[in-house]
Design an enzyme around this catalytic site. Structure first.
Site, PDB file in Angstrom:
ATOM      1  CB  CYS A   1      11.032  25.584 -38.337  1.00 11.11           C
ATOM      2  SG  CYS A   1       9.365  24.655 -38.402  1.00 11.11           S
TER       3      CYS A   1
ATOM      4  CB  CYS B   1       9.679  22.427 -36.303  1.00 15.86           C
ATOM      5  SG  CYS B   1       9.492  22.862 -37.673  1.00 15.86           S
ATOM      6  CG  ASP B   2      12.338  23.192 -33.499  1.00 14.58           C
ATOM      7  OD1 ASP B   2      12.149  22.062 -33.053  1.00 14.58           O
ATOM      8  OD2 ASP B   2      13.199  23.246 -33.683  1.00 14.58           O
TER       9      ASP B   2
END
Ligand code: NAP
Length: 300
Positions: free
Chosen positions: A130, A133-134
């Site tokens: 992701c 997200c990261d």
């Protein structure tokens, strides 16, 4: 007794819930992890008709708010089994059992693993599925993305705004994703496209430090110094819990047509978990509507 139990609170499941409650039905959504499904990790959605631009997170938030404000109930429980009785069904989770008249399976699909050695061990330590997200962890650093579909292309565009350098690694000569995204990437100085190439090794003690990429045409290997590898190579369904109840195709998708009816009366399948050719946000929402309408007419 619920009228309708929906398994999965992604776009298809939440859309089905909206149609179910608006038809006056008592609806329970059962979700294993978080609502929103795959779209929650999309940095931008720009192809949903009527919405020019929205983040995946915002889209999921709005959908969740709409379904729950209308009256759908949401519980975070993993469905383990569905039992059919005469005229109703029991959906068993790890915590309880709920009776209903019809079920919609909207279980979506999960990230496909690259199957490279140490992938599992380094997940969360440089390996991620992701970018939204990261991605922020890679600010000013080098990162690699693997895949040739829209997800990989979008991830590379997104990361190019954070990272010093982004390598996009794809096993074919040509990408599968949209031309518009490919052109955007070609215009970026900090993005290198590595076609006909595969990730063959992950290096690093506790955290990813580099990846080794092999060019399939030349056979040459090259080590890329990266702190993150984003794997964006598609999804696979996980419908094993329902395999005795509904027919699955060879890839594990639930066999159902446009009306979302499965091989089992009273059970419907919507979104990415069912057999279909186009898996998009718009088709997931459309499936949710079709499945709920079919389920409501079945209940009546
Ligand atoms: P996808 O379109 O299925 O693409 C997966 C990519 O990963 C393909 O290029 C595939 O290569 C490659 N791949 C598969 N297994 C691999 C392996 N073991 N090793 C290396 N590469 C591998 O998946 P996606 O990009 O996640 O997209 C899924 C669906 O969502 C698509 O319909 C896509 O259009 C849609 N989507 C839409 C948007 C948007 O519209 N905003 C954003 C994201 C996704 P091959 O090309 O060789 O098969």
């Amino acid at each position: 007794m619920y009228d309708l139990i929906i398994v999965g609170a992604g776009t298809a499941g939440l859309s089905a819930a909206i149609y179910g409650v608006r038809a006056g039905k008592c609806v329970l959504l059962l979700e294993e992890k978080v609502y929103g499904g795959q779209i929650i990790s999309a940095s931008a959605v720009e192809n949903y008709p009527g919405i020019r631009h929205i983040s995946g997170y915002e889209f999921a938030e709005e959908l969740h708010r709409q379904a729950t404000e209308l009256g759908a109930e949401l519980k975070y429980e993993k469905v383990r089994e569905i039992r059919k009785h005469s005229g109703f069904m029991t959906v068993k989770t790890g915590r309880g059992a709920y009776d209903c008249r019809a079920v919609i399976l909207a279980t979506g699909a999960k990230n496909r693993q690259l199957q490279v050695e140490r992938e599992k061990e380094l997940t969360g330590a440089g390996v991620s599925y992701c970018a939204t997200c990261d991605g922020a962890f890679c600010k000013g650093k080098n990162a690699a993305v693997v895949g040739g579909g829209n997800t990989a292309l979008e991830d590379a565009v997104f990361l190019s705004g954070y990272c010093q350098k982004v390598y996009l690694i794809h096993r074919r000569k040509e990408f599968r994703g949209e031309e518009r995204l490919i052109q955007t990437l070609r215009g970026k100085e900090n993005v290198e496209l590595m076609l006909e190439s595969q990730v063959v090794r992950l290096n690093g003690e506790r955290h990813l430090e580099s990846v080794v990429v092999r060019n399939d045409r030349t056979g040459k290997e090259r080590e890329l110094s990266v702190t993150a590898l984003f794997i964006a190579i598609g999804q696979v369904p996980d419908n094993r819990a329902f395999a005795d109840l509904v027919s699955l195709d060879a890839y594990g998708y639930i066999e159902a047509g446009e009306d979302c009816r499965t091989s089992s009366e009273g059970i419907f399948a919507a979104g990415d978990c069912r057999t279909k050719t186009v898996r998009q946000l718009a088709t997931a929402a459309a499936d949710g509507a079709a499945a709920a309408v079919a389920a409501c007419s079945y209940i009546q």
